[in-house]
Design an enzyme around this catalytic site. Structure first.
Site, PDB file in Angstrom:
ATOM      1  N   GLY A   1       0.749  -1.229  -0.004  1.00 46.14           N
ATOM      2  CA  GLY A   1      -0.113  -0.124   0.214  1.00 46.14           C
ATOM      3  C   GLY A   1       0.964   1.136  -0.064  1.00 46.14           C
ATOM      4  O   GLY A   1       0.557   2.286   0.520  1.00 46.14           O
ATOM      5  N   ALA A   2       1.911   1.307  -0.739  1.00 44.93           N
ATOM      6  CA  ALA A   2       2.657   2.166  -0.644  1.00 44.93           C
ATOM      7  C   ALA A   2       2.343   3.846  -1.629  1.00 44.93           C
ATOM      8  O   ALA A   2       3.140   4.548  -1.431  1.00 44.93           O
ATOM      9  CB  ALA A   2       4.253   1.980  -1.251  1.00 44.93           C
ATOM     10  N   SER A   3       1.464   3.508  -2.226  1.00 45.97           N
ATOM     11  CA  SER A   3       0.681   4.621  -2.865  1.00 45.97           C
ATOM     12  C   SER A   3      -0.212   5.259  -2.169  1.00 45.97           C
ATOM     13  O   SER A   3      -0.692   6.429  -2.224  1.00 45.97           O
ATOM     14  CB  SER A   3       0.056   4.281  -4.248  1.00 45.97           C
TER      15      SER A   3
ATOM     16  N   ILE B   1      -0.047   6.666   4.457  1.00 49.92           N
ATOM     17  CA  ILE B   1       0.666   6.033   5.389  1.00 49.92           C
ATOM     18  C   ILE B   1       1.759   5.362   4.771  1.00 49.92           C
ATOM     19  O   ILE B   1       3.072   5.569   5.213  1.00 49.92           O
ATOM     20  CB  ILE B   1      -0.170   5.120   6.319  1.00 49.92           C
ATOM     21  N   GLY B   2       1.367   4.540   3.709  1.00 44.32           N
ATOM     22  CA  GLY B   2       2.480   3.671   2.871  1.00 44.32           C
ATOM     23  C   GLY B   2       3.509   4.695   2.588  1.00 44.32           C
ATOM     24  O   GLY B   2       4.706   4.397   2.432  1.00 44.32           O
TER      25      GLY B   2
ATOM     26  N   SER C   1      -5.988  -0.622  13.136  1.00 41.60           N
ATOM     27  CA  SER C   1      -6.776   0.768  13.341  1.00 41.60           C
ATOM     28  C   SER C   1      -7.265   0.784  14.997  1.00 41.60           C
ATOM     29  O   SER C   1      -7.293  -0.177  15.381  1.00 41.60           O
ATOM     30  CB  SER C   1      -7.979   0.725  12.377  1.00 41.60           C
TER      31      SER C   1
ATOM     32  N   TYR D   1     -14.787  -3.029   8.586  1.00 36.20           N
ATOM     33  CA  TYR D   1     -13.566  -2.644   8.935  1.00 36.20           C
ATOM     34  C   TYR D   1     -13.270  -2.825  10.321  1.00 36.20           C
ATOM     35  O   TYR D   1     -11.999  -3.552  10.282  1.00 36.20           O
ATOM     36  CB  TYR D   1     -13.638  -1.099   8.518  1.00 36.20           C
TER      37      TYR D   1
END
Length: 240
Positions: free
Chosen positions: A9-11, A14-15, A135, A148
Site C-alpha cells: 500500500g505504498a501509494s 501512510i504507506g 486501526s 472494517y
C-alpha cells in the site's frame, strides 16, 4: 549490510510517508501498489536522491492469491510493513457480499498468506520485523464500520499470536493502531464533519501520515528490540 523493507500500500498516505521515512534511514525498499501507479512514479522521483534500491511491485491484494506477484519479486528481506487497506463505510445490513469479501481478503487473508510465504526470508536474518497497520477501530469497534473494525481486529489477533510463535526465530511482530489520519481515506467526509471529529479527539486534530510512519520506524528499529506482540496506539488520546 543492506536492509530491505517491503511496504504494501505504498501509494497510500501512510504507506508513502513510511517509504519516505525509511528511505531517509537507509532502507532499501520494495514498494507495493495496486492501481495508483502515478503516485508510485511521483514517490520514486521524491526518493531519487537517496542512495538506496527501490523496486516497485504491482499486485491486487483484494483478490485471492494476489500476493503471489509480490512473493515472486522479493529477494532479501528484513522487514514487512503491511499498510494496504480501505474502509467500507455504511450500515452493516447495507453492505453487499462483494464488498465484505474484498475487505476480508485485503485485510486478513492476503497479509496472512503474504507473511507466511515470506517468513523463510525473514528468518534468515538474526533479527527481522513485521509491522501491520491496523486501526483504533480494531481495538474498540465502530458503528458504520463494522466490517472494517472486524478485519482490523483480526489483524491484531494475528499479530499477537504470530509474535509468540516466531519470537525465538528473531522475528518481532507488532501492530500500529492509528485513529483518524489525514489521508485520502477521510475525503468522503465534509470539512464540517472533520471539524466535529477533531473535537472528539483529546489532542484536537487529525494525525499526519508522517506521525504513523515515525511509529513504524521506531518499531522496526533497535530501539524497539524488546517489543513484540504489541499494539501501539497512535490516536491522539481518542481511545485509551
Amino acid at each position: 549490510m543492506k536492509k530491505f523493507a517491503l511496504i504494501t500500500g505504498a501509494s497510500g498516505g501512510i504507506g508513502a510517508a513510511t517509504a519516505k521515512t525509511l528511505a531517509k534511514e537507509g532502507w532499501n525498499l520494495y514498494l507495493h501498489y495496486h492501481s495508483n501507479e502515478q503516485r508510485i512514479v511521483e514517490l520514486l522521483t521524491e526518493l531519487e536522491n537517496y542512495p538506496i534500491e527501490i523496486i516497485p511491485i504491482k499486485a491486487d491484494l483484494s483478490v485471492d492469491n494476489g500476493c503471489k506477484q509480490i512473493v515472486e519479486n522479493i529477494f532479501q528481506l528484513d522487514a514487512i510493513v503491511y499498510s494496504s487497506g480501505n474502509a467500507p463505510f455504511g450500515l452493516f445490513c447495507d453492505l453487499d457480499d462483494d464488498t465484505t469479501e474484498s475487505a476480508i481478503q485485503l485485510h486478513v487473508k492476503s497479509p496472512i498468506k503474504l507473511i507466511r510465504n515470506l517468513l523463510p526470508k525473514l528468518m534468515r536474518n538474526s533479527v527481522s520485523q513485521i509491522v501491520i497497520i491496523s486501526s483504533m477501530w480494531g481495538q474498540t469497534g465502530a458503528a458504520c464500520e463494522v466490517i472494517y473494525s472486524t478485519v482490523k481486529g483480526a489483524q491484531i489477533s494475528f499479530a499477537k499470536a504470530l509474535s509468540k510463535e516466531i519470537a525465538s526465530s528473531g522475528v518481532r511482530v507488532n501492530c500500529v493502531a492509528p485513529g483518524a489520519v489525514n489521508t485520502g481515506m477521510l475525503h468522503r467526509f465534509s470539512r464540517e464533519e472533520l471539524e466535529n471529529l477533531e473535537e472528539d479527539i483529546p489532542l484536537r486534530r487529525l494525525a499526519e501520515p508522517g506521525e504513523i510512519a515515525d511509529t513504524v520506524s521506531f518499531l522496526i528499529s533497535e530501539k524497539a528490540s524488546y517489543i513484540t506482540g504489541q499494539v501501539l496506539a497512535v490516536n491522539g488520546g481518542w481511545y485509551t
